[in-house]
Design an enzyme around this catalytic site. Structure first.
Site, PDB file in Angstrom:
ATOM      1  N   GLY A 163       7.971  -1.413  71.483  1.00  0.00           N
ATOM      2  CA  GLY A 163       8.007  -2.691  72.167  1.00  0.00           C
ATOM      3  C   GLY A 163       8.715  -3.814  71.428  1.00  0.00           C
ATOM      4  O   GLY A 163       8.978  -4.871  72.022  1.00  0.00           O
ATOM      5  N   ASP A 164       9.044  -3.612  70.151  1.00  0.00           N
ATOM      6  CA  ASP A 164       9.752  -4.648  69.382  1.00  0.00           C
ATOM      7  C   ASP A 164      10.579  -3.976  68.290  1.00  0.00           C
ATOM      8  O   ASP A 164      10.542  -4.365  67.121  1.00  0.00           O
ATOM      9  CB  ASP A 164       8.748  -5.629  68.775  1.00  0.00           C
ATOM     10  CG  ASP A 164       9.396  -6.926  68.295  1.00  0.00           C
ATOM     11  OD1 ASP A 164      10.479  -7.280  68.813  1.00  0.00           O
ATOM     12  OD2 ASP A 164       8.833  -7.591  67.405  1.00  0.00           O
ATOM     13  N   LEU A 165      11.351  -2.981  68.699  1.00  0.00           N
ATOM     14  CA  LEU A 165      12.067  -2.141  67.735  1.00  0.00           C
ATOM     15  C   LEU A 165      13.416  -2.779  67.410  1.00  0.00           C
ATOM     16  O   LEU A 165      14.384  -2.633  68.153  1.00  0.00           O
ATOM     17  CB  LEU A 165      12.263  -0.740  68.326  1.00  0.00           C
ATOM     18  CG  LEU A 165      12.567   0.366  67.322  1.00  0.00           C
ATOM     19  CD1 LEU A 165      11.359   0.637  66.435  1.00  0.00           C
ATOM     20  CD2 LEU A 165      12.979   1.640  68.051  1.00  0.00           C
ATOM     21  N   ASN A 169      11.915  -4.486  61.964  1.00  0.00           N
ATOM     22  CA  ASN A 169      10.732  -3.648  62.137  1.00  0.00           C
ATOM     23  C   ASN A 169      11.007  -2.166  61.903  1.00  0.00           C
ATOM     24  O   ASN A 169      10.164  -1.317  62.219  1.00  0.00           O
ATOM     25  CB  ASN A 169      10.140  -3.848  63.540  1.00  0.00           C
ATOM     26  CG  ASN A 169       9.312  -5.112  63.635  1.00  0.00           C
ATOM     27  OD1 ASN A 169       8.853  -5.640  62.623  1.00  0.00           O
ATOM     28  ND2 ASN A 169       9.134  -5.603  64.842  1.00  0.00           N
TER      29      ASN A 169
END
Length: 274
Positions: A163-165, A169
């Site tokens: 969801g936040d790649l 991250n």
């Protein structure tokens, strides 16, 4: 200054030694530690989102993501990245193609896991801010809000998603390679997983732009569509709505950073109209 006292119960519980200064984020507190002489990270998750992410990390079991050694309530003890490479610096230093491929490779590893979706956030809930801002602001936000409703009615290839790649991250874990941290834990169409990389690393440091260039954007679209085996138009649609969502969050915070995802959204709109 943040005290180590808040970490004390877990230092004792898991026989850890502090190995650096505590770190503060809006949603967590972190302390580098040693576990039996090996580097690890002790994280205290202060929000439901962070706790959900630690549960997902645990379920990935170290395949494509940092290992979780122990978890207890708000605390999670995980593998610490000690490698020297940095995707953001690589993207800014002429290796943007490589960073895109790295992110696609990590995403594929994560999607190889077949996890039960029930404890994660459905995509419909994730896009609430876009609908709210779209109703208030109109323009690109309204356009993106209309498109997301169409995409959600016809989701394809549904997975549990990070969801936040993005570049910040996915870290260098030395011999273990590139691994993901800090997942959001979403459930939805696989194409959405690749959206965050398109506005980064500029959201971390807009003074050294990499993503906010139309030529770079087009090349990223081509690389991601091929590497992730995605329909190019479908990918562009998800980028457009994802950038609308990102800009919506910044608008709600009165942040000037909204200009970055709005720029990327315009790049996507141009490509969709060509």
């Amino acid at each position: 200054m943040l005290s180590e006292r808040m970490f004390d119960p877990y230092l004792k519980k898991w026989a850890l030694l502090g190995d650096g200064e505590p770190l503060v984020t809006h949603t967590s507190r972190l302390l580098p530690v040693l576990k039996a002489g090996e580097p690890a990270m002790l994280k205290l998750c202060l929000t439901d989102e962070e706790r959900r992410g630690s549960r997902l990390l645990e379920q990935w079991a170290g395949e494509g993501a940092a290992r979780v050694f122990a978890r207890d309530g708000l605390a999670v003890l995980m593998e610490r990245a000690t490698g020297q490479r940095d995707l953001a610096n690589m993207a800014r230093g002429g290796e943007d193609d490589v960073t895109c491929l790295v992110l696609c490779c990590v995403a594929q590893q994560l999607h190889n896991h077949r996890l039960a979706p029930s404890s994660f956030v459905p995509m419909n809930r994730w896009f609430r801010a876009l609908r709210d801002v779209g109703a208030a602001e109109g323009g690109v936000f309204s356009e993106a809000a209309k498109l997301i409703d169409k995409l959600l009615e016809d989701q394809r290839d549904i997975h549990v998603l990070h969801g936040d790649l993005h570049h910040g991250n996915v870290l260098d874990f030395g011999a273990r390679g590139w691994l993901a941290i800090d997942p959001k834990g979403l459930v939805g169409e696989r194409a959405f997983e690749y959206v965050a990389l398109f506005s980064n690393p500029d959201l971390v440091n807009p003074n050294v732009p990499a993503a906010s260039d139309q030529t770079c954007f087009r090349r990223r679209v081509a690389i991601v569509a091929e590497a992730a085996r995605l329909d190019r138009r479908r990918l562009l649609q998800w980028v457009f709505v994802g950038m609308g969502l990102s800009a919506s969050w910044f608008v709600e915070e009165n942040s000037p950073f909204a200009t970055i995802p709005l720029t990327i959204a315009e790049f996507a709109r141009v490509e969709l109209n060509n």
